[in-house]
Design a protein around this motif. Structure first.
Motif, short mmCIF file in Angstrom:
data_model
loop_
_atom_site.label_atom_id
_atom_site.label_comp_id
_atom_site.label_asym_id
_atom_site.label_seq_id
_atom_site.Cartn_x
_atom_site.Cartn_y
_atom_site.Cartn_z
N GLY A 61 0.82 -1.20 -0.12
CA GLY A 61 -0.01 0.01 -0.10
C GLY A 61 1.02 1.22 0.07
O GLY A 61 1.80 1.13 0.74
N ILE A 62 0.60 2.13 -0.95
CA ILE A 62 1.44 3.41 -1.07
C ILE A 62 0.44 4.64 -0.62
O ILE A 62 -0.58 4.72 -1.26
CB ILE A 62 1.87 3.73 -2.58
N GLY A 63 1.01 5.38 0.30
CA GLY A 63 0.44 6.75 0.63
C GLY A 63 1.04 7.68 -0.11
O GLY A 63 2.23 8.01 0.31
N ALA A 64 0.33 8.31 -0.86
CA ALA A 64 0.70 9.55 -1.82
C ALA A 64 0.06 10.82 -1.52
O ALA A 64 -0.91 10.78 -1.49
CB ALA A 64 0.87 9.18 -3.27
N ALA A 65 0.71 11.92 -1.48
CA ALA A 65 0.20 13.16 -1.29
C ALA A 65 -0.42 13.82 -2.45
O ALA A 65 0.38 13.72 -3.37
CB ALA A 65 1.05 14.44 -0.92
N GLY A 66 -1.62 13.75 -2.75
CA GLY A 66 -2.40 14.43 -4.00
C GLY A 66 -3.52 13.60 -4.20
O GLY A 66 -4.07 12.97 -3.20
N LYS A 89 0.40 2.49 -9.48
CA LYS A 89 0.06 1.25 -9.33
C LYS A 89 0.79 0.30 -10.33
O LYS A 89 1.62 -0.63 -9.90
CB LYS A 89 -1.52 0.89 -9.38
N ASP A 90 0.54 0.41 -11.67
CA ASP A 90 0.96 -0.50 -12.53
C ASP A 90 2.57 -0.21 -12.76
O ASP A 90 3.13 -1.42 -12.78
CB ASP A 90 0.27 0.24 -14.03
N LYS A 91 3.10 0.87 -12.38
CA LYS A 91 4.67 0.96 -12.71
C LYS A 91 5.22 0.34 -11.43
O LYS A 91 6.32 -0.39 -11.51
CB LYS A 91 5.12 2.42 -12.63
N VAL A 92 4.94 0.49 -10.12
CA VAL A 92 5.26 -0.19 -9.02
C VAL A 92 5.15 -1.65 -9.06
O VAL A 92 6.28 -2.55 -8.54
CB VAL A 92 4.70 0.22 -7.84
N ARG A 95 7.66 -3.39 -11.06
CA ARG A 95 9.00 -3.45 -10.50
C ARG A 95 9.10 -4.28 -9.36
O ARG A 95 10.01 -4.93 -9.06
CB ARG A 95 9.48 -2.02 -9.94
N VAL A 96 7.98 -4.62 -8.52
CA VAL A 96 8.30 -5.36 -7.31
C VAL A 96 7.42 -6.82 -7.41
O VAL A 96 7.57 -7.70 -6.63
CB VAL A 96 7.64 -4.63 -6.05
N GLY A 97 6.50 -7.01 -8.42
CA GLY A 97 5.98 -7.99 -8.61
C GLY A 97 4.88 -8.54 -7.47
O GLY A 97 4.73 -9.63 -7.12
N LEU A 98 4.39 -7.57 -7.04
CA LEU A 98 3.32 -7.56 -5.95
C LEU A 98 2.04 -6.72 -6.40
O LEU A 98 2.27 -5.71 -6.93
CB LEU A 98 3.93 -7.39 -4.54
N PRO A 99 0.90 -7.14 -5.89
CA PRO A 99 -0.37 -6.20 -5.77
C PRO A 99 -0.03 -5.00 -5.24
O PRO A 99 0.78 -5.09 -4.02
CB PRO A 99 -1.32 -7.06 -5.30
N GLY A 305 -1.47 2.73 7.97
CA GLY A 305 -2.69 2.68 7.18
C GLY A 305 -2.71 2.07 5.89
O GLY A 305 -3.54 1.49 5.34
N ALA A 306 -1.64 2.50 4.98
CA ALA A 306 -1.29 2.08 3.89
C ALA A 306 -1.42 0.80 3.80
O ALA A 306 -1.73 -0.05 2.69
CB ALA A 306 -0.34 3.03 3.07
N ALA A 307 -0.59 0.01 4.65
CA ALA A 307 -0.24 -1.46 4.75
C ALA A 307 -1.60 -2.07 4.80
O ALA A 307 -2.08 -3.07 4.29
CB ALA A 307 0.75 -1.76 5.82
N ASP A 308 -2.51 -1.59 5.86
CA ASP A 308 -3.65 -2.31 6.19
C ASP A 308 -4.73 -2.07 5.00
O ASP A 308 -5.73 -3.09 4.60
CB ASP A 308 -4.27 -1.63 7.49
N LEU A 309 -4.64 -0.86 4.25
CA LEU A 309 -5.64 -0.91 2.97
C LEU A 309 -5.18 -1.62 1.77
O LEU A 309 -6.04 -2.05 1.42
CB LEU A 309 -5.76 0.79 2.67
N ALA A 310 -3.88 -2.07 1.95
CA ALA A 310 -3.45 -3.02 0.73
C ALA A 310 -4.03 -4.51 1.19
O ALA A 310 -4.26 -5.22 0.34
CB ALA A 310 -1.97 -2.97 0.77
N ARG A 311 -4.16 -4.60 2.42
CA ARG A 311 -4.92 -5.78 3.05
C ARG A 311 -6.17 -6.06 3.03
O ARG A 311 -6.67 -7.15 2.48
CB ARG A 311 -4.47 -6.05 4.47
N GLN A 312 -6.60 -4.91 2.74
CA GLN A 312 -8.31 -4.98 2.47
C GLN A 312 -8.40 -5.08 0.91
O GLN A 312 -9.45 -5.71 0.69
CB GLN A 312 -8.86 -3.48 2.96
N GLY A 313 -7.38 -4.80 0.24
CA GLY A 313 -7.71 -5.13 -1.26
C GLY A 313 -8.27 -4.17 -1.84
O GLY A 313 -8.76 -3.08 -1.25
#
Length: 313
Positions: A61-66, A89-92, A95-99, A305-313
């Motif tokens: 999960g990535i938190g970005a200002a904007g 999302k697509d670019k990362v 590079r990392v091979g994860l959702p 929070g970003a990590a948990d939102l990634a867990r929520q999908g």
């Protein structure tokens, strides 16, 4: 889902952390924030790869200002990075091979506080972050409210003074021009210039001039009883509390959570905010009052929070 990674993109550094289901950070890695937009994406990927070593990570999960779109994939506009309709999302993921899930950083921090911080036990929470600017997040019925296009809760750019101070967004009179760390410094400098005899402690902490006053000086001086520093906090609190009263009319939450660097001063700023909130709340004497609580997670809120939102999908 088990372990996920949260990423917090800051002005000087990018932090990544492995976070478990209880919100505990198991490992972190930081890298300097590059000066180019593409460089930031490479740095995010580097931080994710570094911190994931030795862990079975399932998403990022990535938190970005904007402004982040409704699909939580594209950064429509980032004020501090030259991202315009950036498919982050697509670019990362490439590079990392994860959702990957992308979220506004203030939304991510609000979710972190709701799930693991001051918001626990409440299903309806509004968060504001009093940092350099003013951000926010809304949780209604236990769900993050993002709006139809993904850009809700930009509280800092609600206009509270018609034709007021020019804001960095291009508008005038935005709330963050009156309730933020930047506003606090302006108040202190103006007051020190007008009544230097009341600002001796504050001026001595800087270079002796109003222009040399910084946020940390105001906090130190207020704790020592400097009248100008204390009055500057009260002015910020007056605007912050009045804004919360307006938000109560809109959302009627059980609690407001106040985070960001300014809130680190505790009751020095929170008690005046509560007083102003009660003063400006419509029908104050006839209705239940939302609690005004200090954030608990500090600088970890956005990452968790970003990590948990990634867990929520």
């Amino acid at each position: 889902m088990g372990l996920t990674i949260g990423v917090d993109i800051g002005g000087t550094k990018i932090a990544a952390g492995v976070v478990d289901e209880e919100g505990a950070i198991l490992e972190t890695s930081t890298v300097p924030t590059p000066s180019t937009a593409e460089g930031v994406i490479d740095a995010i990927a580097e931080a994710v790869r570094t911190v994931s070593t030795g862990h079975e990570v399932e998403a990022v999960g990535i938190g970005a200002a904007g402004y982040v779109d409704d699909k939580r994939a594209t950064v429509l506009f980032a004020p501090n990075i030259k991202w315009r309709n950036e498919p982050l999302k697509d670019k990362v993921e490439q590079r990392v091979g994860l959702p990957v899930v992308v979220e506004n950083d203030a939304n991510a921090a609000a979710w972190g506080e709701y799930r693991f911080g001051a918001g626990q036990g409440h299903d309806d929470v509004v968060c504001i972050t009093l940092g350099t600017g003013l951000g926010g997040g809304i949780i209604i019925g236990g769900k993050l409210h993002r709006g139809r296009f993904g850009v809700a809760a930009e509280f800092g750019h609600v206009r509270v003074v018609p034709d007021g101070l020019l804001c960095g967004c291009g508008s005038q009179g935005c709330w963050e021009q009156y309730a933020s760390g930047r506003a606090l410094v302006r108040y202190a400098r103006q007051r020190a210039n007008a009544t230097p005899e009341n600002a001796k402690i504050l001026l001595a902490l800087g270079d002796g001039t109003p222009e040399g006053i910084e946020g940390r000086h105001i906090s130190q001086a207020a704790r020592q009883g400097c009248p100008v520093a204390v009055d500057s906090f009260r002015e910020l609190a007056r605007w912050a509390g009045a804004g919360l009263a307006d938000l109560a009319s809109l959302f009627d939450p059980a609690a407001f959570i106040v985070g960001g660097g300014v809130s680190d001063e505790g009751d020095l700023v929170l008690e005046p905010i509560r007083k102003s909130f009660r003063r400006w709340l419509v029908g104050s004497q006839w209705r239940p009052h939302a609690q005004v609580l200090a954030a608990r997670l500090g600088g970890r809120a956005g990452l968790v929070g970003a990590a948990d939102l990634a867990r929520q999908g």
